[in-house]
Design an enzyme around this catalytic site. Structure first.
Site, short mmCIF file in Angstrom:
data_model
loop_
_atom_site.label_atom_id
_atom_site.label_comp_id
_atom_site.label_asym_id
_atom_site.label_seq_id
_atom_site.Cartn_x
_atom_site.Cartn_y
_atom_site.Cartn_z
N TYR A 51 0.84 -1.19 0.00
CA TYR A 51 0.00 0.00 0.00
C TYR A 51 0.88 1.25 0.00
O TYR A 51 1.65 1.50 0.95
CB TYR A 51 -0.92 0.04 1.22
CG TYR A 51 -1.89 -1.12 1.33
CD1 TYR A 51 -2.18 -1.94 0.25
CD2 TYR A 51 -2.53 -1.39 2.54
CE1 TYR A 51 -3.08 -2.99 0.37
CE2 TYR A 51 -3.43 -2.44 2.66
CZ TYR A 51 -3.69 -3.24 1.57
OH TYR A 51 -4.57 -4.29 1.69
N GLY A 198 -14.45 -6.26 1.00
CA GLY A 198 -15.48 -6.05 -0.02
C GLY A 198 -16.90 -6.23 0.46
O GLY A 198 -17.81 -6.44 -0.34
N LYS A 202 -18.05 -2.49 -3.30
CA LYS A 202 -17.60 -1.26 -3.97
C LYS A 202 -18.55 -0.09 -3.73
O LYS A 202 -18.68 0.81 -4.55
CB LYS A 202 -17.43 -1.48 -5.48
CG LYS A 202 -16.35 -2.48 -5.85
CD LYS A 202 -16.18 -2.54 -7.36
CE LYS A 202 -15.04 -3.47 -7.73
NZ LYS A 202 -14.84 -3.53 -9.20
N GLY A 203 -19.23 -0.11 -2.58
CA GLY A 203 -20.15 0.96 -2.25
C GLY A 203 -21.54 0.77 -2.83
O GLY A 203 -22.45 1.56 -2.54
N LEU A 205 -23.52 -1.65 -2.11
CA LEU A 205 -24.39 -2.18 -1.05
C LEU A 205 -24.49 -1.17 0.08
O LEU A 205 -24.28 -1.47 1.25
CB LEU A 205 -23.84 -3.52 -0.55
CG LEU A 205 -23.86 -4.65 -1.57
CD1 LEU A 205 -23.14 -5.89 -1.03
CD2 LEU A 205 -25.29 -5.01 -1.98
N THR A 206 -24.82 0.05 -0.31
CA THR A 206 -24.98 1.14 0.66
C THR A 206 -26.22 1.94 0.29
O THR A 206 -26.85 1.70 -0.74
CB THR A 206 -23.76 2.08 0.66
OG1 THR A 206 -23.73 2.80 -0.59
CG2 THR A 206 -22.45 1.33 0.85
#
Length: 308
Positions: A51, A198, A202-203, A205-206
């Site tokens: 990272y 995950g 990737k957002g 499920l918001t």
């Protein structure tokens, strides 16, 4: 926050962990995110040497000064890079892994890490040598336990067959149910904890799922085409609204419902995202019937590759 046992170890980690990949490079922001997580009851902090080519570990290390006793620290290695050059290549050799963990510890400012994970892996790797390396690092007191970060069934099963790995980090969510078919129960039966990445797809499920679909779902997701993906997100959102909860909470509740899962490693690029994740965790619906409903709404999936 509730804790679950990490594999067959004496460690118990928070059901929500902090994934550090998205911390960014601002030292104060990274510190604020990590301190927000620790103050909220998160004790599992997950980073990797790749990272930001080591800079992430440095930021994590600075933020953990004076707080090491409150945390379980994990990092990963196996991606060979030179901090002064662009690019990296896969290198699971003993020589490199031993060099990598020592460099990680220097960047983190620690004498050891609680969990060291192979950051990937292929069936062509010298698996026996990797296992020997991990065991030697344990004997040297540089790591307490070791695990994998892999979605490859053949790699995962090879390690489980050959040694007592502690954990495996893998992608798992309502939109990626591949681990359910053959890995979750298998790993649980072998006392290998699953660390989930995950969770929020990737957002998508918001509560902002459709907005995220517009940004990230135009090519579909795994075996969902774009329209199928949009339809399932909309159905899940309706269920969340009818259940007086949020899609984030349902997504978290779903992944934590399997006993083989020890922690959901949720990332954050701002302190308020940590707060949002924690709120979604605590508001997770207690009604188990929701699990059956969302299971029926989403696809069963299997790993098509990495079979042999």
């Amino acid at each position: 926050m509730k804790k679950r046992r990490l594999g067959n170890t004496d460690l118990h980690i928070s059901e929500v962990g902090l994934g550090c990949m998205n911390l960014g490079t601002n030292e104060q922001n990274a510190k604020d995110i990590i301190h927000e997580a620790i103050n909220a009851g998160i004790n599992y902090i997950d980073t990797a040497d790749l990272y930001d080519y080591g800079e992430n570990e440095k930021l994590v290390g600075k933020a953990l000064k004076g707080k090491r006793q409150d945390t379980i620290v994990a990092t990963k290695g196996g991606n060979h890079f030179d901090p002064n050059q662009e690019g990296w290549y896969w290198d699971p050799s003993k020589k490199y892994l031993k060099e990598a963990i020592k460099n990680s510890l220097i960047r983190l400012g620690l004498d050891d890490v609680d969990l060291y994970q192979l950051h990937g892996g292929t069936i062509e790797d010298p698996i026996d040598e990797v296992i020997e390396t991990f065991e030697e690092l344990q004997q040297e007191g540089l790591i307490r336990y070791f695990g994998l970060s892999s979605i490859r069934p053949n790699v995962i099963k090879s390690y489980v067959d050959k040694t007592t790995i502690t954990s495996n980090m893998m992608q798992y969510s309502l939109l990626d149910r591949r681990p359910e078919e053959e890995l979750l129960d298998y790993l649980n039966d072998n006392q290998v904890s699953v660390l989930v990445r995950g969770t929020l797809g990737k957002g998508m499920l918001t509560s902002n799922g459709i907005e995220q679909w517009e940004k990230k779902g135009s090519n579909g997701f795994l075996d969902y085409n774009a329209e199928e993906l949009k339809e399932v997100i909309e159905k899940l959102q309706v269920l969340a609204n009818e259940s007086s909860t949020t899609l984030e909470s349902i997504a978290i509740h779903y992944c934590l419902s399997h006993p083989g899962v020890s922690s959901l490693i949720l990332g954050a690029s701002r302190p308020e995202q940590v707060q949002n994740n924690i709120e979604a965790y605590y508001n997770a619906p207690k009604d188990q019937s929701i699990i059956e409903e969302v299971t029926n709404m989403t696809k069963k999936q299997i790993y098509e590759q990495h079979r042999t």
